[in-house]
Write a protein that holds these residues in place. Structure first.
Motif, mmCIF file in Angstrom:
data_model
loop_
_atom_site.group_PDB
_atom_site.id
_atom_site.type_symbol
_atom_site.label_atom_id
_atom_site.label_comp_id
_atom_site.label_asym_id
_atom_site.label_seq_id
_atom_site.Cartn_x
_atom_site.Cartn_y
_atom_site.Cartn_z
ATOM 1 N N UNK A 148 0.835 -1.199 0.000
ATOM 2 C CA UNK A 148 0.000 0.000 0.000
ATOM 3 C C UNK A 148 0.873 1.253 0.000
ATOM 4 N N UNK A 149 0.301 2.326 -0.509
ATOM 5 C CA UNK A 149 0.999 3.607 -0.512
ATOM 6 C C UNK A 149 -0.028 4.703 -0.278
ATOM 7 N N UNK A 150 0.374 5.712 0.461
ATOM 8 C CA UNK A 150 -0.561 6.794 0.761
ATOM 9 C C UNK A 150 -0.769 7.687 -0.462
ATOM 10 N N UNK A 151 -1.945 8.302 -0.500
ATOM 11 C CA UNK A 151 -2.248 9.261 -1.566
ATOM 12 C C UNK A 151 -1.302 10.454 -1.427
ATOM 13 N N UNK A 152 -0.603 10.793 -2.499
ATOM 14 C CA UNK A 152 0.365 11.890 -2.411
ATOM 15 C C UNK A 152 -0.356 13.225 -2.486
ATOM 16 N N UNK A 153 0.275 14.257 -1.890
ATOM 17 C CA UNK A 153 -0.348 15.582 -1.871
ATOM 18 C C UNK A 153 -0.327 16.184 -3.276
ATOM 19 N N UNK A 154 -1.195 17.188 -3.506
ATOM 20 C CA UNK A 154 -1.404 17.750 -4.837
ATOM 21 C C UNK A 154 -0.123 18.355 -5.423
ATOM 22 N N UNK A 155 0.653 19.043 -4.579
ATOM 23 C CA UNK A 155 1.870 19.680 -5.080
ATOM 24 C C UNK A 155 2.854 18.651 -5.618
ATOM 25 N N UNK A 156 3.050 17.569 -4.846
ATOM 26 C CA UNK A 156 3.952 16.508 -5.284
ATOM 27 C C UNK A 156 3.396 15.800 -6.526
ATOM 28 N N UNK A 157 2.083 15.707 -6.566
ATOM 29 C CA UNK A 157 1.437 15.059 -7.717
ATOM 30 C C UNK A 157 1.747 15.818 -9.010
ATOM 31 N N UNK A 158 1.634 17.142 -8.960
ATOM 32 C CA UNK A 158 1.907 17.951 -10.138
ATOM 33 C C UNK A 158 3.370 17.865 -10.552
ATOM 34 N N UNK A 159 4.261 17.783 -9.550
ATOM 35 C CA UNK A 159 5.684 17.649 -9.865
ATOM 36 C C UNK A 159 5.961 16.331 -10.594
ATOM 37 N N UNK A 160 5.324 15.244 -10.112
ATOM 38 C CA UNK A 160 5.509 13.942 -10.756
ATOM 39 C C UNK A 160 4.909 13.918 -12.174
ATOM 40 N N UNK A 161 3.738 14.507 -12.332
ATOM 41 C CA UNK A 161 3.108 14.568 -13.657
ATOM 42 C C UNK A 161 3.987 15.343 -14.640
ATOM 43 N N UNK A 162 4.540 16.459 -14.176
ATOM 44 C CA UNK A 162 5.423 17.258 -15.036
ATOM 45 C C UNK A 162 6.685 16.480 -15.394
ATOM 46 N N UNK A 163 7.195 15.704 -14.424
ATOM 47 C CA UNK A 163 8.397 14.905 -14.686
ATOM 48 C C UNK A 163 8.118 13.852 -15.761
ATOM 49 N N UNK A 164 6.960 13.203 -15.673
ATOM 50 C CA UNK A 164 6.591 12.200 -16.681
ATOM 51 C C UNK A 164 6.402 12.851 -18.059
ATOM 52 N N UNK A 165 5.740 14.001 -18.062
ATOM 53 C CA UNK A 165 5.495 14.722 -19.315
ATOM 54 C C UNK A 165 6.818 15.063 -20.000
ATOM 55 N N UNK A 166 7.775 15.552 -19.218
ATOM 56 C CA UNK A 166 9.073 15.924 -19.788
ATOM 57 C C UNK A 166 9.859 14.699 -20.238
ATOM 58 N N UNK A 167 9.717 13.595 -19.507
ATOM 59 C CA UNK A 167 10.410 12.369 -19.893
ATOM 60 C C UNK A 167 9.920 11.866 -21.248
ATOM 61 N N UNK A 168 8.614 11.793 -21.408
ATOM 62 C CA UNK A 168 8.032 11.267 -22.645
ATOM 63 C C UNK A 168 8.218 12.246 -23.800
ATOM 64 N N UNK A 169 8.063 13.541 -23.509
ATOM 65 C CA UNK A 169 8.152 14.545 -24.565
ATOM 66 C C UNK A 169 9.504 15.252 -24.580
#
Length: 684
Positions: A148-169
């Protein structure tokens, strides 16, 4: 029981769909490879951006706890690319182990970088933060990592999404590159929208329809042509018709709208393209990473070896087809109509579009707004139709306006307008640009004439510095010549091709008729003007010769051998008798005997505008013994003549009544000629 590998593939497919949707993309297609099939991949997912750019991603999943080798990824690549044409990204997913090369890790990494321009590869492994990315979705994380893993906070979530976006693109993968305003000079150089710009329209047919400005069916939008073409559009038009100005306007407009339409314009002059150049050389760096690049190439007719350029362009396009990558590059290429039709003839996958002329209302507003020419009061008697071919050409409109500012007269002769332009440039440089240096007007004119003649006889638009030096003995002072410029590859060319041609015509007006004909005719067997001399001869026919007899001999030779060239002559230099002979000889052969259409560009009608010719054409228009096409051609020519007197009003009335009566008996055949006749009466 579900196999572990297949179960992980389905989890990964769900993960990719969720994360792409959360990043704002639309998933239009998703599938996993069915058991037993040989499609070469585990997963496929297709996403579309908010600007409707689509990407196809293939994924290979490795749910192993043991060591993974790069070769396990490597062996999959040929299979996938050999069975699938559209591949934007190959994604290798491993939640527990990185792909490794125990011998020399850097070698295979370099291999992946090498193939990235055609088939981008990205690894989604522990090294590339896969566990962090799965943590965005706790339910999927638990299925993969059994915890199990806890739901991450919104700020960290956006950082991870941006990291994935930059990785793929990233710039080696899907290349969602951002082009900033500071890059403007790299893409469209110094192109700007000129004040008082007259926006133009286009048509798809070489022959201009009558009164196209009132018929929207005769015009086509450029963006429609681009989207419907396979490789792009060729913009065709006559010298001075405004091709360059319009292409710069298009470039700036597209640049300003690039964020909304996702089209990146790239403007480039072809003047310096040579045998050592390639198409890739003239494109921006990383052009393959731009989702939609519109390459705007100006002046195909100015390329030294047009056939060489055409072949290189075809090879460039063919190679991109072979590579199986989705095409992200289209072209707009401008060229003089005559050069394209004689040398290029056709470019596969390109749509040909013709620049429509400026309509009289546009021209008059332009001259009024920019130069203050009052056509309502001061110049209300100006004959617009007689000079329609000049008024529809931007180059001459500028010269008319500039000349008016100096003289307060409306000058119409082409040769006189270019002559005035040359004098204006010389005066400007002497008084303003080089006022503190030794300035030699005579030297600049001598240089320009020698280079112009040499370049015209060699049929080139630019010349190497060494060859220019051989002709002029030195080129140090050429930099100050107001008519000549040097490119970055040290070649010299005239700022305006029309000026080059004028200097040559000026020289030809001083030689005897035998020398003149030896230069301009094709050969002794084919007594016609060589196509490469058309523009020069056109200017020559509007000049006063040192010996008037030579001019008359030239006219006589043209009437006998190349009559259409005579249409270009200055009517003030040709007698009405010659103009009558020319019109009747041409009309008899072209329209009566061969029953061909006459051009509606106004050149023949303007040249033939004499009282005797008007009477002749009315007779032909009303002759029931002639072919309808011949009668129609007579009315077309009358449309470009001066008809505003009582005798012509009576003739028009008789013509209309006759056509109406004939129309009643045969509506189908007489519809067009009826429309023409009514339009003629409206004009008068």
């Amino acid at each position: 029981m579900i196999k572990k590998g297949l179960e992980f593939e389905l989890i990964t497919l769900e993960f990719l769909e969720r994360i792409f949707k959360e990043l704002g993309y639309t998933v239009t297609r998703r599938r996993n490879q069915k058991t037993g099939t040989q499609d070469g991949y585990d997963l496929l997912i297709e996403i579309v951006t908010s600007k409707y750019k689509s990407y196809t991603v293939y994924a290979e999943c490795k749910d192993y706890n043991s060591n993974l080798s790069y070769t396990q990824a490597l062996e999959k690549i040929p299979h996938i690319i050999s069975t699938h044409k559209t591949i934007d990204l190959l994604l290798f997913v491993s939640p527990f182990e990185d792909f490794k090369n125990p011998n020399e890790p850097s070698k295979l990494e370099k291999f992946y970088d090498k193939i990235a321009p055609e088939y981008p590869v990205q690894f989604l492994t522990p090294e590339y933060h896969i566990k962090e990315f799965f943590s965005l979705y706790p339910d999927l994380f638990k299925k993969v990592y059994d915890g199990d893993i806890e739901q991450i906070i919104e700020k960290e979530r956006q950082l991870l999404l941006n990291k994935f976006d930059k990785l793929i693109f990233s710039d080696r993968n899907l290349a969602k590159i951002i082009i900033e305003e500071t890059d403007k000079h790299l893409y469209i150089n110094s192109a700007q929208k000129k004040p008082f710009h007259m926006e133009r329209s286009f048509r798809k047919t070489p022959q201009q329809e009558p009164y196209f400005w009132s018929n929207q069916e005769n015009t086509v939008e450029l963006d429609t042509l681009i989207s419907s073409s396979q490789n792009g559009v060729v913009i065709l038009g006559n010298p001075g018709s405004g091709k360059t100005t319009e292409l710069k306007f298009i470039s700036v407009s597209l640049w300003d709208e690039r964020n909304s339409n996702e089209i990146i314009p790239y403007f480039k002059s072809l003047k310096n393209f040579n045998s050592n150049s390639t198409i890739s050389d003239i494109l921006p760096s990383q052009y393959e990473k731009i989702p939609f690049l519109l390459v705007i190439l100006d002046g195909l007719d100015e390329v030294y070896d047009i056939t060489d350029f055409s072949n290189k362009l075809r090879s460039f396009i063919d190679n991109r087809k072979i590579s199986q990558r989705k095409s992200n590059v289209k072209f707009i290429i401008s060229c003089r109509s005559s050069i394209y039709n004689k040398i290029v003839k056709n470019l596969d996958g390109f749509t040909e579009a013709y620049l429509n002329p400026i309509v009289d209302g546009q021209a008059l507003r332009f001259l009024r707004d920019k130069f203050g020419i009052d056509f309502i009061n001061e110049h209300r008697k100006f004959n617009f139709w007689k000079y329609a071919d000049l008024l529809e050409t931007p180059f001459y409109l500028e010269l008319i306006g500039e000349n008016y500012l100096k003289t307060k007269r409306i000058e119409i002769s082409r040769s006189k307008l270019i002559s005035q332009y040359i004098n204006n440039r010389l005066d400007h440089d002497e008084k303003d640009k080089f006022r503190n240096t030794n300035y030699s007007e005579g030297l600049h004119l001598e240089q320009a004439r020698k280079l112009a003649f040499a370049m015209e006889t060699m049929q080139i638009t630019s010349i190497e510095d060494s060859k220019a030096r051989a002709i002029l003995r030195e080129t140090d002072t050429l930099a100050k010549n107001p008519f000549i410029e040097q490119s970055t590859d040290k070649k010299w060319s005239f700022e305006l091709k029309s000026v080059q041609e004028y200097f040559v015509a000026e020289l030809l007006a001083k030689i005897d008729i035998s020398q003149l004909l030896d230069l301009i005719k094709i050969d002794d067997k084919i007594c016609k003007v060589h196509p490469s001399w058309y523009n020069v001869v056109t200017l020559l026919l509007n000049m006063e010769f040192e010996q008037a007899s030579v001019y008359q001999d030239l006219i006589s030779w043209l009437v006998k051998n190349d009559i259409e060239m005579v249409f270009q002559a200055d009517t003030e230099l040709v007698s009405d008798e010659i103009r009558n002979i020319v019109l009747r000889s041409y009309f008899q052969d072209h329209c009566i005997e061969k029953t061909l259409w006459v051009s509606d560009d106004g050149i023949l009608g303007t040249f033939s505008d004499t009282l005797s010719n008007i009477e002749y054409l009315f007779d032909k228009a009303m002759s029931k013994e002639l072919n309808l096409r011949t009668r129609h051609s007579a009315i077309i020519l009358l449309n470009h003549m001066s008809l505003s007197n009582n005798d012509n009003a009576i003739r028009l009335e008789s013509l209309l009544f006759q056509i109406i009566n004939e129309f009643r008996d045969n509506e189908v055949d007489f519809l067009q000629i009826m429309e023409r006749t009514i339009a003629l009466i409206k004009r008068v």
